[in-house]
Design an enzyme around this catalytic site. Structure first.
Site, PDB file in Angstrom:
ATOM      1  CG  ASP A 358     -27.918 -28.617  -3.565  1.00  0.00           C
ATOM      2  OD1 ASP A 358     -28.151 -28.571  -2.020  1.00  0.00           O
ATOM      3  OD2 ASP A 358     -28.544 -27.638  -4.228  1.00  0.00           O
ATOM      4  CG  ASP A 551     -28.640 -25.832  -8.145  1.00  0.00           C
ATOM      5  OD1 ASP A 551     -28.431 -26.114  -6.993  1.00  0.00           O
ATOM      6  OD2 ASP A 551     -29.586 -25.150  -8.367  1.00  0.00           O
ATOM      7  CG  ASP A 555     -24.353 -28.020  -4.917  1.00  0.00           C
ATOM      8  OD1 ASP A 555     -24.512 -28.324  -3.441  1.00  0.00           O
ATOM      9  OD2 ASP A 555     -25.520 -27.452  -5.229  1.00  0.00           O
TER      10      ASP A 555
END
Length: 657
Positions: A358, A551, A555
């Site tokens: 990410d 995080d 996600d």
């Protein structure tokens, strides 16, 4: 919620109490005392000589008849835990599985009994003394392999000074605190639970949570974590999580799983052990007959060699080729601020093909700032800025804090804001529609707007659009600085021939600019949260072992779908819950370190298996040749087990670059 592939990441839970080399379910101290008593008695017997007479109270006795019962006593005392494990565990496993499931200790027991039958009392005693003594050494070595894990599990729960409604204080256990309780934290005291500072400021040592040794300055409004240590300031903290929801509780829950989650190699060995022992038990009488009729040994020699066979073929060393090494590796990682839920996930890491990241909060700092506000239409600036402020103050988007920090708050507006995950926010005020969103691949009212957006994105900035009644009012550029650790980590992963991928909801130009700065191989931009998991699945469908690092809430599906989901320590609770590992320091260099530990673990386990089976083969061949004696076989056999365990303990040592 896990969507783990059976071949590449099967989570198998086998309580360690079922493993013959673990003694949590036994009174180890008592067994060790009994062992020492038996050892002392044996040393005393060495001063007597078999065959000589001894006079006691005027009566003459042959030492042989005095020492034989003593040897039986030594066998009982020093070998009590071997007998207990060999018989009791075999009975329990047989009942549970409804088929004969012998413990490896059975082979040693039969060998000792066989030695007694042929009158080799001293050899029987030596066999048990060496075998049992080696077992205690194994336990000691295994204890070292879980040192850091146990340290995390044994974090002391503190007392709390609860502030009562009348202003008085009550000392209570930290795990009794509830959301909304207010506690007083004295200087040098442990913060009892997760909460928000409502009075005071101080330096907080968060080393046992984040691994960062340098204290962090905290003030009113900042989050603090249970078990961290307050510095010089006096704090009033309002609890915002129940005891089972705190970061510490989640760490303990996560680390506890490492004790029960075994790697595929360990599970395979566990399954093979009883089959292997059964084969040895079946082959033993055949070997005895072969000795008598093929090798022409006499009956006593054939029986003796069969007993040595039981010792040499015992898979004790094979049984410890994986678990101590894996626990050592996990303990090493825990010491370095990387928490794994179990050996199966760490084993997958060694076969890694792809790492997907990410962007926000993972590759970047996660704290964007507004750099550009371009007004593309004449408007009531203060009014629209106030609209933006109130819309974002009701948003859970990662950019919300940056926008509310930049735009001024005017008069209070009672807005009902709709959060569209991955898209933006929407509200209605005075019959006008307002939107704040990221531009996708759409054309705006004029080419000038598209040009401004492209320019900002080419500079690596995230762009959001503010619209009134579907007309663009402002274009806002924000930048989220790249972490230094991201640059180093991506470079190292590329050098290790691991494909690096960025999956982000940002526009293509912005995503590509960040990816180019980091030398990331592949970019998936304009990705909605629901699409992240699909991208991960596409790699897995192509037989790629992929790790997802993220995080945020968005996600979580991707973390769950990947072979190894890795959450950043500063991430959301749900991301940490579904992940297989957590980087407590939010440092991607720790991800690279984890990969190196996993590769070393794989090498060590393979080396251990080869060594263990080579020793077994050596003992079997030398026994057939008639040059292996029982005491030496025991020494070599148990020595090989200790060597394998000590080999695994190498993984406790921090790996240097």
């Amino acid at each position: 919620m896990k969507l783990k592939n059976e071949e590449t990441s099967k989570k198998v839970i086998i309580p360690l109490k079922e493993h013959e080399h673990e003694h949590e379910h036994h009174n180890v101290k008592l067994f060790f005392i009994l062992y020492l008593v038996g050892l002392v008695i044996f040393i005393v017997t060495l001063f007597f000589k078999m065959g000589n007479n001894v006079t006691i109270f005027g009566n003459t006795f042959n030492n042989k008849y005095i020492l034989i019962p003593v040897y039986y006593l030594i066998l009982f005392l020093s070998g009590f835990h071997v007998i207990e494990e060999g018989i009791e565990d075999t009975i329990k496993s047989t009942k549970k599985k409804k088929k004969f499931t012998p413990n490896v200790h059975i082979l040693m027991l039969l060998a000792a009994i066989g030695a007694l039958i042929i009158g080799e009392y001293i050899e029987a005693v030596l066999l048990i003394l060496i075998f049992a003594g080696a077992h205690f050494l194994e336990d000691f070595a295994s204890e070292k392999s879980t040192k850091e894990i146990k340290k995390l599990l044994n974090l002391n729960k503190s007392k709390a000074l609860l502030i009562n409604e009348d202003g008085s204080f009550s000392e209570v256990a930290s795990d009794t605190l509830k959301i909304g309780d207010k506690v007083r934290v004295l200087n040098g005291s442990s913060i009892p639970s997760d909460g928000i500072i409502i009075e005071g400021h101080s330096e907080i040592n968060e080393a046992n949570i984040t691994g960062e040794s340098i204290p962090t300055y905290k003030k009113v409004g900042d989050q603090v974590f249970g078990s961290t240590i307050n510095g010089e300031g006096l704090l009033i903290v309002e609890i915002n999580k129940n005891s089972d929801e705190t970061v510490l509780a989640k760490i303990i829950e996560l680390v506890s799983q490492t004790q029960n989650d075994l790697s595929k190699t360990a599970v395979l060995i566990k399954k093979i052990e009883p089959i292997y022992v059964n084969i040895v038990l079946i082959f033993a009488p055949i070997f005895f007959l072969l000795g008598m009729y093929l090798f022409k040994w006499d009956r006593d020699i054939a029986f003796y060699r069969t007993m040595v066979l039981l010792i040499g073929a015992s898979p004790c060393a094979l049984a410890v080729t994986d678990i101590p090494a894996t626990l050592s590796a996990i303990s090493n990682l825990a010491k370095n601020g990387i928490l794994f839920k179990g050996g199966s996930y760490l084993e997958n890491m060694a076969d890694l093909d792809v790492v997907a990241f990410d962007k926000t909060g993972t590759l970047t700092t996660g704290y964007p700032i507004v750099t550009d506000v371009i007004r593309v239409k004449d408007s009531n600036v203060s009014f629209h800025d106030n609209i933006i402020y109130h819309m974002e103050s009701n948003s859970n988007h990662p950019l919300a804090k940056a926008l509310t920090s930049h735009f001024n708050k005017g008069e209070n507006l009672n807005l009902e804001v709709v959060n569209m995950i991955g898209l933006g926010v929407h509200t209605t005020y005075n019959n006008n529609d307002y939107q704040i969103f990221k531009p996708l691949d759409e054309d705006f009212e004029n080419e000038n707007i598209n040009s401004i957006i492209s320019t900002l994105q080419n500079d690596g900035k995230t762009v959001v659009i503010f619209k009134e009644n579907n007309i663009t009012i402002s274009i806002i550029g924000l930048i989220d600085n790249i972490k230094e650790s991201s640059i180093d980590a991506i470079k190292e992963l590329n050098n290790l021939n691991i494909e690096t991928v960025m999956i982000t909801g940002d526009a293509k130009n912005t995503a590509k600019t960040i990816a180019n700065k980091l030398n990331i191989t592949t970019v998936h931009a304009n990705v909605l949260p629901t699409e992240k998991a699909s991208i991960i699945k596409s790699y897995r469908d192509n037989n790629k072992v992929i790790s997802m690092v993220g995080d945020g809430i968005n996600d979580a599906p991707a973390l769950a779908t990947s072979n190894i989901g890795v959450a950043m320590g500063s991430g959301t609770d749900i991301a940490i819950d579904v992940a297989d590992a957590v980087l407590m320091k939010n440092d991607l260099n720790k991800f690279v370190y984890t990969y190196k530990v996993a590769k070393k673990l794989k090498r060590v386990v393979i080396q251990n298996i080869i060594f263990a089976m080579t020793v077994v083969l050596f003992l079997l061949v030398t026994n057939i040749l008639g040059i292996m004696e029982m005491p030496l076989a025991v020494v070599i056999h148990e020595g090989s087990t200790l060597v394998v365990i000590l080999s695994g303990l190498r993984l406790l040592k921090t790996i240097k670059k």
